[in-house]
Design a protein around this motif. Structure first.
Motif, short mmCIF file in Angstrom:
data_model
loop_
_atom_site.label_atom_id
_atom_site.label_comp_id
_atom_site.label_asym_id
_atom_site.label_seq_id
_atom_site.Cartn_x
_atom_site.Cartn_y
_atom_site.Cartn_z
N TYR A 451 0.84 -1.19 0.00
CA TYR A 451 0.00 0.00 0.00
C TYR A 451 0.88 1.25 0.00
N PHE A 452 0.33 2.32 -0.59
CA PHE A 452 1.10 3.56 -0.66
C PHE A 452 1.45 4.07 0.74
N THR A 453 0.57 3.89 1.70
CA THR A 453 0.88 4.33 3.06
C THR A 453 2.08 3.56 3.62
N ASP A 454 2.22 2.29 3.23
CA ASP A 454 3.39 1.51 3.66
C ASP A 454 4.64 1.94 2.91
N LEU A 455 4.48 2.38 1.67
CA LEU A 455 5.62 2.90 0.92
C LEU A 455 6.18 4.14 1.61
N LYS A 456 5.32 5.00 2.12
CA LYS A 456 5.79 6.19 2.82
C LYS A 456 6.60 5.79 4.05
N ARG A 457 6.13 4.80 4.79
CA ARG A 457 6.87 4.33 5.96
C ARG A 457 8.21 3.72 5.55
N LEU A 458 8.21 3.00 4.43
CA LEU A 458 9.45 2.39 3.94
C LEU A 458 10.47 3.45 3.56
N ILE A 459 10.04 4.48 2.84
CA ILE A 459 10.95 5.56 2.47
C ILE A 459 11.45 6.29 3.71
N SER A 460 10.57 6.48 4.67
CA SER A 460 10.96 7.12 5.93
C SER A 460 12.11 6.38 6.59
N SER A 473 6.36 14.36 -2.70
CA SER A 473 5.65 14.85 -3.89
C SER A 473 5.66 13.73 -4.91
N VAL A 474 4.49 13.40 -5.45
CA VAL A 474 4.32 12.26 -6.34
C VAL A 474 3.79 12.76 -7.68
N ASN A 475 4.26 12.15 -8.77
CA ASN A 475 3.90 12.62 -10.11
C ASN A 475 2.50 12.21 -10.54
N VAL A 476 1.82 11.37 -9.77
CA VAL A 476 0.45 10.94 -10.11
C VAL A 476 -0.42 11.05 -8.87
N ASN A 477 -1.72 11.14 -9.10
CA ASN A 477 -2.66 11.13 -7.98
C ASN A 477 -2.75 9.71 -7.42
N ILE A 478 -2.57 9.60 -6.13
CA ILE A 478 -2.57 8.26 -5.54
C ILE A 478 -3.08 8.34 -4.11
N LEU A 479 -3.80 7.32 -3.67
CA LEU A 479 -4.37 7.26 -2.33
C LEU A 479 -3.57 6.31 -1.45
N ASP A 480 -3.70 6.48 -0.14
CA ASP A 480 -2.94 5.67 0.80
C ASP A 480 -3.20 4.18 0.64
#
Length: 494
Positions: A451-460, A473-480
């Motif tokens: 999930y995108f919310t998990d991607l944020k945690r991974l990048i963190s 900042s993401v190049n496409v519209n995307i939800l958590d």
């Protein structure tokens, strides 16, 4: 002892015939080794002349605070009118005058290092993988037919050349290291070797590796001894703790109650760690005479929690409740140890990777409380030199990270073509941070969907940026709750 290095490797010169495929990689690999050995490293690749000059000036300013200064250059070297010049990627080679005024004078670099030393006992090391004399062979690092002129080392300085006068230096196989860099990297981990013996080993390897066609050499005016791989070389020279707490691999219990607790916490055995932590929390261990032990307790609490011990995890998940009352003269040495353990290893050296980041958000949530300014100022000061590895330090505002997602086609294990959004890029200030894998090897076996919310945690965690401080900042519209394909292993370029 503390040490700083400026490492420059120039590969992509303006003219294709001057390109050196391995010079930038040499700089990257040498930088990683030096960081691991305790150096604060400022690394640059593919410098134009302005960047080259700025790097040298900044290095000179920083050099004053360190006992050891090292300059490493991989690229083309020139001798013009009896003087030595190190070239930038935009150096103009059409004639000697143009080249002279668009390159860096080696004498200037030596003067900067000599005048910025902190004491008469300071050590300066200059390593030049740039002594070249063949203008047309792309496997060597040269653009003119004069090798570098002899240079006498100022007092307290060693100058190492990758080859002797009149010889060329082999750039090595494409995608690897130069012959000299390979030998340098091979021997730099040798323990407790005086620098003169170290370079003799390098010279022997270079000579053997080139069947006698290349012989490195050095000129030295060093007064004292220097060892690349010495336990005295760590990143934590200004902390008020004993050596056994900084390089905790050397810890030996003195039999006191607190040190016996530390010994039990270091066993990696849950059945020993759990009662040890319980004993620590129940005893009145805070005092001015045991701050090193408190610091080491903090390190071991994080180690235990990171290893999965349940009570240590509870401690880390409730720091705002666990830590108050453990301060000594307004400084919390247990928290200092926790912060230090995140970034520094058992030798007291910066980790570079494999940070202990499982409780990153829990730890940095304390920064917002404002109760522990001394602790967060301490860790900010100690990670400051490693800006290429850590993108957030205590006190920073939000950190902008650019993420690019594109549709990705891959073949499932059932030979079915599948299309999913895929993470293709992570950038910081325009610089790519994500190491690209082999597209031909991508399949359902070595990618995963999260999930995108998990991607944020991974990048963190990968970038050591607390989630609240991460501004994506993401190049496409995307939800958590949208699923994103990511490589099974994401490697960050440093």
């Amino acid at each position: 002892m503390n040490a700083i290095a400026l490492v420059i490797g120039n590969t992509n010169y303006k003219l294709e015939k001057h390109v050196l495929p391995n010079a930038a990689k040499d700089a990257i690999d040498v930088s990683e080794k030096l960081v691991n050995l305790g150096f604060t490293v400022d690394k640059h690749t593919d410098c134009d002349i302005l960047e080259f000059q700025r790097a040298i000036q900044l290095f000179s300013a920083k050099r004053k605070k360190f006992a050891v200064g090292l300059f490493y250059f991989a690229g083309h070297g020139l001798q013009i009118k009896g003087k030595n010049f190190l070239t930038a990627i935009d150096t103009r080679f059409e004639d000697e005058t143009a080249a002279e005024y668009s390159s860096c004078n080696l004498s200037m670099i030596l003067d900067y290092m000599d005048t910025s030393t902190m004491s008469e006992n300071s050590v300066n090391i200059v390593i030049l993988d740039a002594c070249r004399d063949n203008p047309w062979n792309l496997a060597v690092r040269s653009v003119n037919n004069h090798d570098l002129a002899p240079v006498f080392a100022p007092k307290g300085t060693l100058i190492a050349y990758s080859t002797s006068p009149g010889q060329t230096a082999d750039d090595g196989e494409k995608g690897g290291n130069s012959i000299y860099a390979k030998a340098f990297l091979n021997h730099i981990d040798d323990e407790e070797i005086p620098i003169e013996d170290f370079f003799k080993r390098v010279r022997t390897s270079v000579y053997a590796g080139t069947n006698g066609s290349q012989t490195s050499w050095e000129h030295t005016s060093l007064i004292g001894d220097f060892y690349f791989n010495s336990r005295a070389l760590n990143h934590s020279v200004n902390l008020p703790y004993e050596d056994y707490a900084i390089a905790d691999q050397d810890f030996i219990s003195d039999g006191s109650n607190l040190q016996e607790i530390i010994l039990q916490m270091r066993t990696h055995d849950y059945y020993s760690q759990r009662p040890a932590l319980k004993s620590f929390k129940s005893m009145n261990a805070v005092g001015n005479d045991n701050i090193s032990d408190l610091f080491l307790i903090g390190r071991n609490i994080l180690q235990s929690a990171h290893g999965g011990e349940g009570d240590a995890k509870k401690f880390m998940n409730s720091l705002s409740f666990s830590l108050p009352g453990m301060a000594t003269n307004e400084e919390n040495h247990v928290l200092n140890g926790i912060l230090f353990e995140m970034y520094f290893n058992k030798q007291g050296r910066f980790r570079q990777e494999k940070f202990k980041n499982d409780f990153l958000d829990e730890i940095y949530s304390l920064e917002e409380d404002g109760l522990y300014p001394l602790s967060f100022n301490m860790i900010a000061e100690h990670v400051m030199p490693f800006k290429n590895y850590v993108f957030y330090k205590a006190g920073d505002k939000s950190v902008p990270i650019e993420v690019r997602i594109e549709d990705f086609e891959f073949m499932s294990i059932h030979r079915k073509l599948i299309v999913r959004p895929k993470l293709v890029s992570i950038k910081y200030k325009g610089k790519e941070l994500m190491e690209n894998g082999n597209e031909d090897e991508e399949s359902e076996w070595n990618i995963r969907a999260i999930y995108f919310t998990d991607l944020k945690r991974l990048i963190s965690k990968l970038l050591m940026i607390p989630l609240k401080k991460l501004r994506l900042s993401v190049n496409v519209n995307i939800l958590d709750n949208d699923r994103i394909t990511v490589p099974d292993i994401i490697r960050i370029l440093k």
